[in-house]
Design a protein around this motif. Sequence first.
Motif, PDB file in Angstrom:
ATOM      1  N   GLN A  80       0.798  -1.224  -0.037  1.00 22.67           N
ATOM      2  CA  GLN A  80       0.004   0.005   0.190  1.00 22.67           C
ATOM      3  C   GLN A  80       0.765   1.120   0.167  1.00 22.67           C
ATOM      4  N   VAL A  81       2.004   1.132   0.709  1.00 21.91           N
ATOM      5  CA  VAL A  81       2.844   2.175   0.955  1.00 21.91           C
ATOM      6  C   VAL A  81       3.541   2.649  -0.621  1.00 21.91           C
ATOM      7  N   VAL A  82       4.074   1.390  -1.060  1.00 27.58           N
ATOM      8  CA  VAL A  82       4.791   1.500  -2.455  1.00 27.58           C
ATOM      9  C   VAL A  82       3.841   2.126  -3.437  1.00 27.58           C
ATOM     10  N   MET A  83       2.397   1.781  -3.545  1.00 27.44           N
ATOM     11  CA  MET A  83       1.659   2.322  -4.576  1.00 27.44           C
ATOM     12  C   MET A  83       1.310   3.760  -4.125  1.00 27.44           C
ATOM     13  N   ALA A  84       1.287   4.026  -2.975  1.00 25.84           N
ATOM     14  CA  ALA A  84       0.838   5.480  -2.477  1.00 25.84           C
ATOM     15  C   ALA A  84       1.906   6.498  -3.201  1.00 25.84           C
ATOM     16  N   PHE A  85       3.183   5.830  -2.974  1.00 28.19           N
ATOM     17  CA  PHE A  85       4.526   6.622  -3.531  1.00 28.19           C
ATOM     18  C   PHE A  85       4.260   6.897  -4.990  1.00 28.19           C
ATOM     19  N   GLY A  86       3.731   5.830  -5.637  1.00 29.47           N
ATOM     20  CA  GLY A  86       3.490   6.215  -7.040  1.00 29.47           C
ATOM     21  C   GLY A  86       2.245   6.894  -7.422  1.00 29.47           C
ATOM     22  N   MET A  87       1.402   7.130  -6.724  1.00 26.25           N
ATOM     23  CA  MET A  87       0.068   7.950  -7.003  1.00 26.25           C
ATOM     24  C   MET A  87       0.495   9.318  -6.953  1.00 26.25           C
ATOM     25  N   GLY A  88       1.255   9.619  -6.018  1.00 22.82           N
ATOM     26  CA  GLY A  88       1.510  11.134  -5.781  1.00 22.82           C
ATOM     27  C   GLY A  88       2.228  11.718  -7.007  1.00 22.82           C
ATOM     28  N   PRO A  89       3.236  11.316  -7.465  1.00 20.15           N
ATOM     29  CA  PRO A  89       3.730  11.752  -8.970  1.00 20.15           C
ATOM     30  C   PRO A  89       2.886  11.652  -9.895  1.00 20.15           C
ATOM     31  N   LEU A  90       2.141  10.645  -9.998  1.00 24.33           N
ATOM     32  CA  LEU A  90       1.055  10.582 -11.246  1.00 24.33           C
ATOM     33  C   LEU A  90       0.082  11.639 -11.001  1.00 24.33           C
ATOM     34  N   PHE A  91      -0.700  11.794 -10.047  1.00 24.16           N
ATOM     35  CA  PHE A  91      -1.552  12.791  -9.944  1.00 24.16           C
ATOM     36  C   PHE A  91      -1.299  14.303 -10.112  1.00 24.16           C
ATOM     37  N   VAL A  92      -0.078  14.665  -9.522  1.00 23.66           N
ATOM     38  CA  VAL A  92       0.567  15.846  -9.607  1.00 23.66           C
ATOM     39  C   VAL A  92       0.941  16.360 -10.898  1.00 23.66           C
ATOM     40  N   GLY A  93       1.644  15.311 -11.646  1.00 22.99           N
ATOM     41  CA  GLY A  93       1.908  15.360 -12.873  1.00 22.99           C
ATOM     42  C   GLY A  93       0.758  15.349 -13.993  1.00 22.99           C
ATOM     43  N   MET A  94       0.004  14.700 -13.895  1.00 19.92           N
ATOM     44  CA  MET A  94      -1.345  14.594 -14.644  1.00 19.92           C
ATOM     45  C   MET A  94      -2.370  15.759 -14.558  1.00 19.92           C
ATOM     46  N   GLN A  95      -2.256  16.567 -13.278  1.00 16.94           N
ATOM     47  CA  GLN A  95      -2.978  17.686 -13.320  1.00 16.94           C
ATOM     48  C   GLN A  95      -2.123  18.754 -14.086  1.00 16.94           C
ATOM     49  N   ALA A  96      -0.910  18.772 -13.674  1.00 16.30           N
ATOM     50  CA  ALA A  96      -0.155  19.842 -14.514  1.00 16.30           C
ATOM     51  C   ALA A  96      -0.072  19.773 -15.929  1.00 16.30           C
ATOM     52  N   VAL A  97      -0.108  18.618 -16.420  1.00 18.46           N
ATOM     53  CA  VAL A  97       0.139  18.434 -17.895  1.00 18.46           C
ATOM     54  C   VAL A  97      -1.250  18.903 -18.407  1.00 18.46           C
ATOM     55  N   ALA A  98      -2.345  18.303 -17.767  1.00 19.86           N
ATOM     56  CA  ALA A  98      -3.625  18.405 -18.435  1.00 19.86           C
ATOM     57  C   ALA A  98      -4.156  19.820 -18.740  1.00 19.86           C
ATOM     58  N   LEU A  99      -3.466  20.803 -17.893  1.00 23.29           N
ATOM     59  CA  LEU A  99      -3.650  22.245 -18.163  1.00 23.29           C
ATOM     60  C   LEU A  99      -2.587  22.785 -18.710  1.00 23.29           C
ATOM     61  N   HIS A 100      -1.651  22.022 -19.340  1.00 19.36           N
ATOM     62  CA  HIS A 100      -0.417  22.385 -20.253  1.00 19.36           C
ATOM     63  C   HIS A 100      -0.986  23.452 -21.139  1.00 19.36           C
ATOM     64  N   GLN A 101      -0.652  24.722 -21.211  1.00 16.01           N
ATOM     65  CA  GLN A 101      -0.627  25.740 -22.396  1.00 16.01           C
ATOM     66  C   GLN A 101      -2.264  25.774 -22.479  1.00 16.01           C
ATOM     67  N   VAL A 102      -3.025  25.326 -21.820  1.00 18.48           N
ATOM     68  CA  VAL A 102      -4.647  25.721 -21.922  1.00 18.48           C
ATOM     69  C   VAL A 102      -4.736  27.270 -21.646  1.00 18.48           C
ATOM     70  N   ARG A 103      -5.522  27.787 -22.737  1.00 16.44           N
ATOM     71  CA  ARG A 103      -5.810  29.334 -22.717  1.00 16.44           C
ATOM     72  C   ARG A 103      -6.508  29.528 -21.451  1.00 16.44           C
ATOM     73  N   ALA A 104      -6.567  30.631 -21.015  1.00 16.17           N
ATOM     74  CA  ALA A 104      -7.154  31.089 -19.659  1.00 16.17           C
ATOM     75  C   ALA A 104      -8.803  30.754 -19.842  1.00 16.17           C
ATOM     76  N   GLU A 105      -9.322  31.228 -20.957  1.00 17.59           N
ATOM     77  CA  GLU A 105     -10.750  31.046 -21.111  1.00 17.59           C
ATOM     78  C   GLU A 105     -11.113  29.534 -21.344  1.00 17.59           C
ATOM     79  N   ASP A 106     -10.425  28.696 -21.746  1.00 20.62           N
ATOM     80  CA  ASP A 106     -10.553  27.270 -21.570  1.00 20.62           C
ATOM     81  C   ASP A 106     -10.174  26.517 -20.332  1.00 20.62           C
TER      82      ASP A 106
END
Length: 497
Positions: free
Chosen positions: A375-401
Amino acid sequence: MTGTELKPEDAAAPANSMRWWALVVLSAAQLMVVLDATVITIALPYAQRDLAISDGDKQWAITAYTLIFGGLLLLGGRMADYLGRRRIFLVGLVGFAVASALAGLAQNTVQLFLGRGLQGAFAALLAPAALSLLSVIFTDVRERARAFAVFAGITAGGVAFGLIVGGALTEFASWRWTLLINTPIALVAVAGALAVIARDIPAPRTGGYDLPGAVTVTLGLVAIVYGFSRAAEHGWLAPSTLALLGAGSALLLVFVVIEARSTNPLLPLRIPGEINRGGALLTALLIPIAMFAMFLFLSFYYQNTLGYSPLEAGIAFLPFPIGIGIAAGITSSLLPKFGPRPVMVVGALLGVIGLVWLAQLSYGDGYALSVLPAQVVMAFGMGPLFVGMQAVALHQVRAEDSGVASALLNAAQQVGGAVGTALLTTLSVQAAEHYVAEHPTVDHLVERASIYSYDVAFYVGAGFFLAAAVVIALMIRDKPENLIEGDERATAAPIVV
C-alpha cells in the motif's frame, strides 16, 4: 480598487497575497467532492434499513451521485469559463450545501436519491471551477507545482479518507452525518471563497451556447457511466449494458462531429488534441481503473477476510493518503527540475510493483507484512502521477478554456472509475467461480476463492498501471522549460478585485 480590471501581468499580485488561503478553500471543496463518492459506502446498510430501501435500489445512493456528476462535468466546466470561475464555484458550494442537507435529512428513498443526484450536479460545477481557479491563481511554476501537489494528494487520497470518515460517522453518530457534514463545511468554504478568491473576468463569447454539444455529451457520458455500472451488476453481454454503451458511444461520436463544426464549441478539439494533454487525459482514464483494484478489493479483504469493523477497515487505508501526501510534496520539487514524464513514469511503475505485491496475498496472510508495504509503495507512485497528470492536463491551456479542460480531466477520471468497478468486479467473480470449480475439496474454500479473485484483480490493475507508463513515455514530452513558458503564456487571466 474594487471593480477595477487589472492587466494580466499585474492581476496576480493582489490576488496572490492570499493565494495560499485560496488553496485551502479550493482543497476543502475538492475534498468534499471526492469524499462524497465513497463516504456513504459504509453507511449504506444503515440508510437502507432506516428508509426501507430495497436491495435492487440501494445502488442508487451511490450511482445517482456519480452518474450526474460524470454526465454534467463538461457543461459545468464551460459554465465556469463563460460565467466566471469564482461565481460558478460559489454556486456549486451553496448548491452542494443544500443538496447535502436534503439527502441527510431524507425521510424516504426518493428524497435521498434526489439529494444525491443534486449533490452530483453541483459537484459538476465545483470540481472544474476549483481546478481552473487553481491554474489561474498559481502562475509561478514552482508554487504551482506545490499547489498541484496538495490538490493531487486530496484527489487521490480522498477515496480512502471517505471510507475512514464514513466509518467513524456511522459508528459514533449516524449515517445521516456522512451527508450532513458537508453543509457546514460548504458554507464555511463560501465565506472563505468570498474573502480570499478574487473575482475573475469570464471568457468573452462570440456566439451562443453550444446546446447540441451540451445535450449530446451529457447524455453520452451518463449512458457510458451507467452502462459500466450496469455491467458490474448484470454482465457485459446483458442487452441493457450493450444498449447503454452503444448509445453512449454513438452520442459521444456525434458530439465530436458537432464540436468540429461548431463556431463556439463546448469542447474545442484542440484541448484533447494536443499530444501532452491527450497523454495526461488518457492516463487519467487508466489510473482510476488500477486504483479501484486496490480500494475495492482491499475493503473486501479487510472486512470479510480479516474481520475488521468498518472503522478499522477505513483506518487500515490511512497509510495510503499519508503516503500520497508525502510523495506529492516530493514531486512538487522534482517537477520543475525534471519535467513531468520521468516522475510520472516512475510513479506508474511503483503502482505496478505495489499491485503485483498485493497479488501475492494468500490465505493466512496478515496486514502488517503483506498489505501495508504494498500500500505504501503504491501510494508513493500515486503522488507523482496525480501531480504530473493535473499539471500536464492544463499544459498551455488558454485561460478562457481552463474550466472545460479541468472538467475533461475530471470526466476522464469518472469514466475510468466506472470502468474499473465494472471490469474488475466481473473478472473477480469469474475468477472466484473458476477457483471453486478447480479446488472443490480444499479447506476454507470460500475464503481462498475470494483471495484468489482479489489477486486476479490486482494483476489486472497492475496491467493498467503498466499501460499508463507506456502512454506517459510515448505521449508526454514536456520539458521543465516548456511548462514554465506555457504557464506564463496560458494562465495570465484578468482578475477583478
